[in-house]
Motif scaffolding. Structure first.
Motif, PDB file in Angstrom:
ATOM      1  N   ALA A   1      40.419  44.837  42.845  1.00  0.00           N
ATOM      2  CA  ALA A   1      41.565  44.314  43.593  1.00  0.00           C
ATOM      3  C   ALA A   1      41.624  44.918  44.995  1.00  0.00           C
ATOM      4  CB  ALA A   1      42.852  44.606  42.828  1.00  0.00           C
TER       5      ALA A   1
ATOM      6  N   THR B   1      45.999  39.257  47.214  1.00  0.00           N
ATOM      7  CA  THR B   1      45.547  39.675  45.887  1.00  0.00           C
ATOM      8  C   THR B   1      46.689  40.206  45.050  1.00  0.00           C
ATOM      9  OG1 THR B   1      43.397  40.281  46.839  1.00  0.00           O
ATOM     10  CG2 THR B   1      43.910  41.153  44.649  1.00  0.00           C
TER      11      THR B   1
ATOM     12  N   VAL C   1      43.404  35.748  44.954  1.00  0.00           N
ATOM     13  CA  VAL C   1      42.700  36.490  43.901  1.00  0.00           C
ATOM     14  C   VAL C   1      43.733  37.094  42.962  1.00  0.00           C
ATOM     15  CG1 VAL C   1      41.183  38.446  43.376  1.00  0.00           C
ATOM     16  CG2 VAL C   1      40.725  37.020  45.381  1.00  0.00           C
TER      17      VAL C   1
END
Length: 438
Positions: free
Chosen positions: A171, A181, A263
């Motif tokens: 991450a 993210t 993400v």
């Protein structure tokens, strides 16, 4: 992603209320309301002539719009501009009208008077559908793969193999690459992401468990925006609350996160529950972390076989990361790939705990030195998983066995891995039966 919204409202007072609420939606770009159906169709036709990309993602149609009847207007917009999501605003939220609106081509219905949460949820759903249609037509904006952002789950073959540390570094690598993210802790009873990043927050994923439509505002209240740039959705501080998060809740949470982040990295821990099984099933990439020792590799094989039995994930669709590797290790990545029948990344993560001890003990793994060989390896793996960019193609995967250039010894503990599948069977709870039935 910015959502362009065009309201079609003839009543000035209703137009004012709608404009006020739309201005509060995160990521929304509302246009000035149009007063009637003729004006709406003319505007959409003019925008479509320039480019399909100029059309708004969502059109809100008020029930008292005229002169064209509202259902006829919805049908006309749906037929002429199929990449636009139409949502009906009405005081009659009866099943009959809902069915008629859906038959006409509406993507949702919102009851009047307007409520912010319902408006946000319906607009978000219609916008996501519109973007999906445009991507399917090859005319959509450059977006992450899948129905929204890229979802990567990280699961440990057993406790202590470094899955949480790997998830955090994946991450952090994505954030460093400039991607929005979210990092989610679905190790519901023993989640440690907060400890690794020195974060304490009263909200958790359990607070979203009972919510059917997770709006942007509700999600924002549950997420902690860390100074690292990560959006953290933590495991509950009281482990027993983890039971509140079932597979249905997990699916709703992941869908909401997909819509807002490029993400989404999910730490699934090592114990399979309905929630993290659903996460692994939905993931674009499912990572299984193991160490190169007999016990861990057997656990990895057991996990993969369980996923296959439950139809959660096929072995060949699982990506293995080998942690704490060294050239002297008897069990090399190529052999692990062969035993588990998964795909292994090209970059094994070296055994160098001394590099990590200080930041792990301090609960600040984000401060790990860039010269760390472990960090360099994990960030390289993040690149292989497609987290550092938004590629059109699938993330890079090793076309050949990753350990092809590495020696594999044929003696010692390797031979023990040839044993049977003892330990694969066991009682894993009622959710397994549900998995088979689903």
């Amino acid at each position: 992603m910015t959502t362009r919204i065009l309201p079609a409202v003839g009543d000035p007072e209703a137009a004012r209320v709608i404009a006020t609420l739309l201005s509060q939606l995160p990521g929304a770009e509302p246009a000035a309301p149009v007063p009637d159906s003729t004006f709406l169709l003319d505007m959409l036709a003019r925008l479509a002539t320039e480019s399909i990309d100029e059309l708004p993602e969502v059109v809100l149609v008020h029930e008292r719009i005229g002169p064209l009847p509202v259902l006829d207007l919805i049908r006309e917009v749906a037929l002429r501009f199929p990449a636009v999501g139409v949502v009906l605003l009405t005081s009659d939220a009866s099943p009959a009208l809902f069915s008629a609106a859906m038959d006409s081509g509406a993507r949702g219905l919102i009851g009047l008077p307007l409520a912010y949460e319902e408006l946000a949820a319906r607009v978000q759903a219609a916008a996501q559908w519109s973007v999906g249609v445009r991507r399917h037509l090859g005319r959509g904006p450059e977006l992450p793969s899948g129905p929204g952002g890229r979802v990567v789950t990280v699961t440990g073959a057993k406790g202590g193999v470094g899955a949480t540390f790997a998830a955090v570094q994946f991450a952090l690598a994505a954030v460093a690459a400039g991607r929005r993210t979210a990092l989610v802790d679905l190790d519901l009873q023993a989640g440690d992401i907060g400890s690794y990043l020195d974060v304490q927050f009263r909200r958790s994923v359990a607070d979203l468990a009972g919510i059917q439509d997770i709006s942007a505002r509700v999600l924002q209240d549950a997420v902690y925006d860390d100074r690292t740039g990560l959006a953290l959705l933590l495991a509950p501080a009281d482990g027993e609350r983890g039971e509140e998060v079932d597979d249905r809740a997990a699916r709703h949470v992941i869908a909401a996160l997909r819509a807002r982040y490029e993400v989404v990295v999910i730490d699934c821990g090592t114990q399979m529950t309905g929630a993290n099984a659903a996460a692994v099933e939905l993931a674009d990439v499912a990572v299984l972390v193991t160490t190169p020792d007999v016990v861990a590799v057997r656990a990895a094989k057991r996990m993969v076989r369980m996923w296959e039995r439950l139809q959660v994930r096929k072995a060949e669709e699982t990506t293995t990361v080998v942690n704490r590797w060294s050239k002297q290790t008897e069990i090399q990545p190529a052999l692990i790939q062969k035993i588990t029948k998964t795909r292994a990344v090209r970059t094994p993560v070296p055994a160098a705990f001394k590099e990590l001890q200080a930041v792990v003990d301090a609960g600040r793994v984000q401060d790990l030195d860039n010269r760390s060989t472990v960090k360099q390896a994990l960030w390289a793996v993040a690149g292989e998983l497609g987290l550092l960019a938004a590629p059109d193609a699938e993330p890079a995967a090793a076309p050949e066995p990753p350990g092809a250039a590495l020696a594999v010894r044929g003696s010692g503990p390797v031979a023990r891995l040839r044993g049977g599948d003892r330990g694969d069977r066991g009682a894993l709870g009622p959710w397994l039966r549900r998995g088979r039935e689903g």
